[in-house]
Design a protein around this motif. Structure first.
Motif, PDB file in Angstrom:
ATOM      1  N   PHE A  34       0.781  -1.267   0.094  1.00  0.00           N
ATOM      2  CA  PHE A  34      -0.134   0.010  -0.057  1.00  0.00           C
ATOM      3  C   PHE A  34       0.757   1.168  -0.034  1.00  0.00           C
ATOM      4  CE2 PHE A  34      -2.643   2.817   2.378  1.00  0.00           C
ATOM      5  CZ  PHE A  34      -3.618   3.366   1.215  1.00  0.00           C
ATOM      6  N   MET A  35       0.367   2.339  -0.694  1.00  0.00           N
ATOM      7  CA  MET A  35       1.193   3.532  -0.752  1.00  0.00           C
ATOM      8  C   MET A  35       1.545   4.222   0.429  1.00  0.00           C
ATOM      9  SD  MET A  35      -2.114   6.065  -1.724  1.00  0.00           S
ATOM     10  CE  MET A  35      -3.088   6.612  -0.602  1.00  0.00           C
ATOM     11  N   GLY A  36       2.575   4.809   0.685  1.00  0.00           N
ATOM     12  CA  GLY A  36       3.047   5.265   1.804  1.00  0.00           C
ATOM     13  C   GLY A  36       4.081   4.167   2.466  1.00  0.00           C
ATOM     14  N   GLY A  37       3.900   2.864   2.501  1.00  0.00           N
ATOM     15  CA  GLY A  37       4.831   1.821   2.987  1.00  0.00           C
ATOM     16  C   GLY A  37       6.273   1.914   2.344  1.00  0.00           C
ATOM     17  N   GLU A  38       6.272   2.349   1.255  1.00  0.00           N
ATOM     18  CA  GLU A  38       7.675   2.103   0.334  1.00  0.00           C
ATOM     19  C   GLU A  38       8.262   3.509   0.982  1.00  0.00           C
ATOM     20  OE1 GLU A  38       5.316   5.306  -2.336  1.00  0.00           O
ATOM     21  OE2 GLU A  38       4.755   3.566  -0.866  1.00  0.00           O
ATOM     22  N   PHE A  39       7.933   4.365   1.661  1.00  0.00           N
ATOM     23  CA  PHE A  39       8.886   5.264   2.159  1.00  0.00           C
ATOM     24  C   PHE A  39       8.810   5.483   3.816  1.00  0.00           C
ATOM     25  CE2 PHE A  39       5.490   8.109   0.447  1.00  0.00           C
ATOM     26  CZ  PHE A  39       5.325   8.893   1.536  1.00  0.00           C
ATOM     27  N   HIS A  68      14.504   4.096  -1.275  1.00  0.00           N
ATOM     28  CA  HIS A  68      15.481   3.468  -2.338  1.00  0.00           C
ATOM     29  C   HIS A  68      15.688   2.018  -2.238  1.00  0.00           C
ATOM     30  CE1 HIS A  68      20.055   4.124  -3.376  1.00  0.00           C
ATOM     31  NE2 HIS A  68      19.499   3.198  -4.161  1.00  0.00           N
ATOM     32  N   ALA A  69      15.715   1.345  -1.065  1.00  0.00           N
ATOM     33  CA  ALA A  69      15.678  -0.197  -0.823  1.00  0.00           C
ATOM     34  C   ALA A  69      14.418  -0.627  -1.437  1.00  0.00           C
ATOM     35  CB  ALA A  69      15.602  -0.418   0.706  1.00  0.00           C
ATOM     36  N   VAL A  70      13.344  -0.302  -1.465  1.00  0.00           N
ATOM     37  CA  VAL A  70      12.095  -0.754  -1.986  1.00  0.00           C
ATOM     38  C   VAL A  70      12.259  -0.717  -3.682  1.00  0.00           C
ATOM     39  CG1 VAL A  70       9.792  -0.455  -2.331  1.00  0.00           C
ATOM     40  CG2 VAL A  70      10.455  -0.257  -0.148  1.00  0.00           C
ATOM     41  N   ARG A  71      12.967   0.274  -4.073  1.00  0.00           N
ATOM     42  CA  ARG A  71      13.125   0.469  -5.541  1.00  0.00           C
ATOM     43  C   ARG A  71      14.000  -0.571  -5.916  1.00  0.00           C
ATOM     44  NH1 ARG A  71      14.076   5.501  -5.677  1.00  0.00           N
ATOM     45  NH2 ARG A  71      16.429   5.220  -5.330  1.00  0.00           N
ATOM     46  N   ASP A  72      15.339  -0.959  -5.185  1.00  0.00           N
ATOM     47  CA  ASP A  72      16.171  -1.686  -5.556  1.00  0.00           C
ATOM     48  C   ASP A  72      15.563  -3.206  -5.346  1.00  0.00           C
ATOM     49  OD1 ASP A  72      18.019   0.125  -6.157  1.00  0.00           O
ATOM     50  OD2 ASP A  72      19.300  -0.266  -4.634  1.00  0.00           O
ATOM     51  N   LEU A  73      14.722  -3.639  -4.506  1.00  0.00           N
ATOM     52  CA  LEU A  73      14.136  -4.655  -4.342  1.00  0.00           C
ATOM     53  C   LEU A  73      13.215  -4.894  -5.615  1.00  0.00           C
ATOM     54  CD1 LEU A  73      13.299  -4.768  -0.516  1.00  0.00           C
ATOM     55  CD2 LEU A  73      14.866  -6.218  -1.583  1.00  0.00           C
ATOM     56  N   ASN A  74      12.402  -4.132  -5.877  1.00  0.00           N
ATOM     57  CA  ASN A  74      11.535  -4.096  -7.263  1.00  0.00           C
ATOM     58  C   ASN A  74      12.449  -4.618  -8.188  1.00  0.00           C
ATOM     59  OD1 ASN A  74       8.996  -3.826  -5.846  1.00  0.00           O
ATOM     60  ND2 ASN A  74       8.881  -1.874  -6.167  1.00  0.00           N
ATOM     61  N   ARG A  75      13.367  -3.890  -8.541  1.00  0.00           N
ATOM     62  CA  ARG A  75      14.116  -4.166  -9.536  1.00  0.00           C
ATOM     63  C   ARG A  75      14.700  -5.487  -9.624  1.00  0.00           C
ATOM     64  NH1 ARG A  75      19.559  -4.199  -9.941  1.00  0.00           N
ATOM     65  NH2 ARG A  75      19.609  -3.143  -8.020  1.00  0.00           N
ATOM     66  N   LEU A  76      15.261  -6.150  -8.396  1.00  0.00           N
ATOM     67  CA  LEU A  76      15.841  -7.416  -8.524  1.00  0.00           C
ATOM     68  C   LEU A  76      14.680  -8.435  -8.638  1.00  0.00           C
ATOM     69  CD1 LEU A  76      18.165  -7.015  -5.316  1.00  0.00           C
ATOM     70  CD2 LEU A  76      18.906  -7.247  -7.673  1.00  0.00           C
ATOM     71  N   TYR A  77      13.608  -8.211  -8.138  1.00  0.00           N
ATOM     72  CA  TYR A  77      12.572  -9.009  -8.349  1.00  0.00           C
ATOM     73  C   TYR A  77      12.073  -9.256  -9.682  1.00  0.00           C
ATOM     74  CZ  TYR A  77       7.665 -10.928  -8.037  1.00  0.00           C
ATOM     75  OH  TYR A  77       6.472 -11.493  -8.170  1.00  0.00           O
ATOM     76  N   ARG A  78      11.979  -7.788 -10.472  1.00  0.00           N
ATOM     77  CA  ARG A  78      11.630  -8.040 -11.970  1.00  0.00           C
ATOM     78  C   ARG A  78      13.026  -8.654 -12.646  1.00  0.00           C
ATOM     79  NH1 ARG A  78      11.455  -2.664 -11.543  1.00  0.00           N
ATOM     80  NH2 ARG A  78      12.522  -2.658 -13.498  1.00  0.00           N
ATOM     81  N   GLU A  79      13.988  -8.524 -12.424  1.00  0.00           N
ATOM     82  CA  GLU A  79      15.079  -8.823 -13.246  1.00  0.00           C
ATOM     83  C   GLU A  79      15.858 -10.171 -12.953  1.00  0.00           C
ATOM     84  OE1 GLU A  79      18.483  -5.881 -12.545  1.00  0.00           O
ATOM     85  OE2 GLU A  79      17.066  -4.257 -13.565  1.00  0.00           O
ATOM     86  N   LEU A  80      15.502 -10.845 -11.851  1.00  0.00           N
ATOM     87  CA  LEU A  80      16.063 -11.977 -11.395  1.00  0.00           C
ATOM     88  C   LEU A  80      14.708 -13.255 -11.598  1.00  0.00           C
ATOM     89  CD1 LEU A  80      18.287 -11.395  -8.493  1.00  0.00           C
ATOM     90  CD2 LEU A  80      18.890 -11.519 -10.763  1.00  0.00           C
TER      91      LEU A  80
END
Length: 762
Positions: free
Chosen positions: A602-607, A634-646
């Motif tokens: 849910f929105m807001g949880g990411e920061f 920043h951490a959520v952004r990187d986690l989403n990137r890894l989840y998508r790419e890996l």
């Protein structure tokens, strides 16, 4: 004709009882009286109309092509309240006509000259044929009309060459139904609708009603009560606090998402089971607001939300219900107009533009859908025609006492048709990628939140709602049929252990694509609330979910429900000082990302919004000026990137082939380690989570492949607001068997942090 013997004028022009009933608004068959009808003799017709406030009415020929249409006759005013009738010569029989009306406020002299301000020409609504065809009536009666929104509701159209609006509404038990609005002074006597007894629908075509006009249905019940109801199938509604419906002419919308829709239809499309699904749950009215407090429109939301979602790496947005709802505090979960996007945020095409722009940017759009219950507002569905039409009569089945709402009678085919048609409408007309069905558990169980004696068993004595089960199966079959665009998905918010929610209906399942894993959410959040010193005693709350993780196709939800009604925020659930709370949240979000199952946040949880969500305020965006909150983002952004790419992190989210425990038993140190696997044996990731603030040095983890492992995520990184402890980006394995594997890694586990490591290339 002059030699024909007739009784007094009023007697042969109209039955006195009919006239009185029309003037009182009690007549249930206006078409039998009003309009043009055969006369008492050949070559004559009788025209009758009810026009309150009119002084004089002339019948003129329509479509004659003359500059001044021919006057065929003048109607006699039989009642001062506006009832007119007259015999009109018609040598060739019935003809196309209009009415020239002189209002009572105007003047009309002996020479038949008219005051322009007081004279108007109108088409008589009772001169037109029915709007519904025989097939429509048959399908509506059978509950099988999958394009219900094209026939019921208000539709700008041409009928018999005249522009106007066709209105139709299901109200089988009403004594009469009228369309009311500014166009008739909200007078229910003026436009009484035609009853189609074969399907319980009332209809009328009103010429000259404009696009955007407000309207309601005035329903007279069998008991004589007058109800003012908004249109259940309205495509647009009046902005709250108004409760009227609004005529919304269907316009061609130039969709630009053909590539997205084509890709979506394939198994490897953006909605495919083996594709990443990282959902960002959004409430339209409070994600962002203007400085003066005004909510963003759909278009303004698109301008801001789409770049943000792309930057953060979410694959889909899930909109909380956008159907029109009277109470903002219901967040859309108590809608009164299921077919109408809320006017709070703009007009329907604004929502289409938002969805179209999301698709063109590569973002899917899911929509919360509410077939479980509806509010009791007087203008809504409750006792719509004076009877329990949409809801159950028996309060033991028809009421949710906790929510103060009414339960749809899903066993009634017309009600099921209304809801199923609505689901298909969102998928077809708005290109929605999937529907998340709210409160499924409340539908499945007859005793849901009901004490003993407050619920009624099913015919076999059980607590299962068999009608709801049949409805949900039919819903999923339709969504996955040719009735809906290919590739749409369904998600169930189902909080119990009901079996086979995501199994096909032909195997006895409910047929959903995904189920929210509420058990995982409850258990793991309960664990995270514990002070780390006590977590060793609750280790099973983290591991229990893997016992059933592959029994369904799950979404791991951290939704709005966890940050409302006094529950605080995600950050507020974390123990410790300020640093530890943020570290705990980063750890928990990394744990969610790397566990089997699709993801929702849910929105807001990411920061790390610290306060409970407030639907009347925008998110606390100024917090991003604080490096600690920006670090979580920043951490959520990187986690989403890894989840998508890996591929190993998403390919088998719902398949036990994609998960292997390394060690799930180290409760003493509150550490969990596991692997996620893709299709290739060498495609895997090692995940280690330290749920205490105590660093662990030389923590040995068995691995199947030797070599150097890259540390692609460290939740304690300085960039995320952590302490910077870790493995310097890589760890070399040792040929020391451990955890049943031929090699092992000696890791440094940072405090309250997760690590993701990748093996050397094959």
């Amino acid at each position: 004709m002059d030699n024909v013997h007739r009784p007094p004028a009023a007697a042969w022009l109209v039955d006195a009882t009919d006239m009185v009933r029309l003037l009182r608004g009690e007549h249930d068959d206006p078409c039998a009286v009003l309009g043009m009808h055969p006369g008492a003799v050949a070559h004559e017709v009788i025209v009758r109309c009810l026009l309150p406030g009119a002084r004089r009415v002339e019948v003129i020929e329509r479509g004659s092509g003359a500059e001044a249409p021919q006057v065929r006759g003048v109607l006699e005013r039989l009642d001062a309240r506006g009832f007119f009738a007259g015999a009109i010569p018609a040598p060739l029989g019935r003809f196309r006509y209009r009415l020239r009306v002189t209002d009572a406020s105007g003047t009309h002299d002996a020479l038949d000259t008219h005051s322009a301000a007081a004279v108007r020409e109108i088409d008589d609504p009772y001169a037109f044929p029915p709007w519904l065809g025989e097939l429509d009536c048959h399908l509506l009666a059978e509950g099988e009309h999958w394009h219900i929104e094209t026939r019921l509701g208000a539709h700008a159209c041409e009928l018999d060459g005249v522009a106007g609006v066709a209105f139709a509404v299901w109200a089988p038990n009403a004594q009469r139904v009228s369309v009311v609005g500014p166009f008739n002074g909200w007078d229910g006597r003026v436009h009484v609708m035609r009853r189609r007894a074969e399907c319980g629908v009332w209809e009328i075509f009103l010429p000259d009603v404009s696009d955007g006009a407000l309207y309601k249905f005035e329903v007279r019940t069998q008991a004589g009560e007058i109800l003012l109801k908004s249109d259940p199938c309205a495509a647009q509604a009046e902005a709250a606090p108004g409760t009227a419906s609004r005529v919304c002419a269907k316009r061609r919308f130039d969709w630009g998402d053909a590539d997205w829709m084509a890709r979506r239809a394939g198994p490897d499309g953006p909605n495919g089971l083996h594709m990443p699904l990282a959902i960002y749950e959004v409430h339209v009215g409070s994600w962002r607001r203007h400085p003066d407090g005004r909510a963003y429109t759909y278009d303004e939301l698109a301008d801001a939300l789409i770049p943000y979602v792309l930057e953060m790496g979410f694959t889909h947005v899930e909109l909380m219900p956008v159907s029109e709802h009277p109470f903002a505090g219901s967040w859309g979960y108590q809608p009164t107009a299921l077919f109408a996007p809320s006017a709070r945020w703009g007009e329907p095409d604004g929502l289409r533009r938002l969805i179209d722009r999301c698709h063109r940017a590569g973002i899917g759009v899911l929509l919360d859908w509410v077939p479980a219950h509806f509010p009791q507002d007087a203008h809504g569905l409750a006792r719509f025609d004076g009877t329990c039409l949409y809801e159950h009569e028996d309060p033991r089945v028809g009421q949710h006492r906790e929510w103060g709402t009414l339960v749809y009678n899903l066993g009634r085919r017309e009600v099921a048709n209304f809801l199923l048609g609505n689901a298909l409408y969102w998928l077809r007309e708005f290109h929605i990628d999937g529907l998340r069905v709210d409160a499924v558990a409340s539908m499945l169980y007859l005793d849901y939140n009901r004490a003993a004696g407050q619920w009624r068993p099913n015919p076999f004595g059980g607590r299962e709602n068999l009608e709801a089960v049949a409805f949900l199966r039919r819903f999923n079959e339709l969504v996955h049929s040719a009735q809906a665009p290919a590739g749409a998905i369904t998600l169930a918010e189902e909080s119990t252990a009901w079996p086979m929610v995501t199994r096909p209906t032909y195997l006895g399942g409910l047929g959903f694509d995904y189920k929210w894993n509420m058990g995982w959410m409850n258990d793991t959040l309960a664990y995270m609330r514990h002070d780390p010193v006590h977590r060793r005693y609750h280790h099973g709350q983290l591991t229990f979910g893997l016992l059933y993780a592959f029994s369904e196709q799950f979404v791991l939800p951290l939704s709005h429900d966890e940050v409302v009604h006094g529950k605080g925020s995600l950050l507020g659930k974390m123990p410790g000082d300020a640093w530890q709370r943020l570290a705990n949240l980063r750890l928990y979000l990394a744990f969610q990302t790397t566990q089997p199952g699709k993801k929702l946040l849910f929105m807001g949880g990411e920061f790390a919004q610290p306060g409970e969500w407030n639907h009347d305020q925008e998110l606390a965006w100024p917090l991003l000026a604080d490096p600690a909150h920006a670090g979580v983002q920043h951490a959520v952004r990187d986690l989403n990137r890894l989840y998508r790419e890996l591929a190993c992190l998403h390919r088998h989210d719902s398949d036990e082939r994609g998960f292997r425990w390394i060690d799930c038993n180290d409760s003493e140190q509150s550490v969990l380690t596991w692997r996620r696997h893709g299709d290739d044996p060498n495609d895997f990731a090692v995940i280690a989570c330290n749920f205490t603030p105590v660093p662990r040095h030389g923590y040995r983890v068995g691995v199947p492949v030797g070599g150097t492992y890259r540390e692609v995520f460290n939740g304690d990184a300085l960039a995320y607001g952590g302490s910077g402890l870790g493995n310097a980006g890589a760890v070399r394995s040792e040929p020391l068997p451990w955890h049943g594997q031929p090699h092992s890694l000696a890791l440094t586990l940072p405090p309250l942090a997760a690590l993701i490591l990748l093996p050397p290339p094959a």
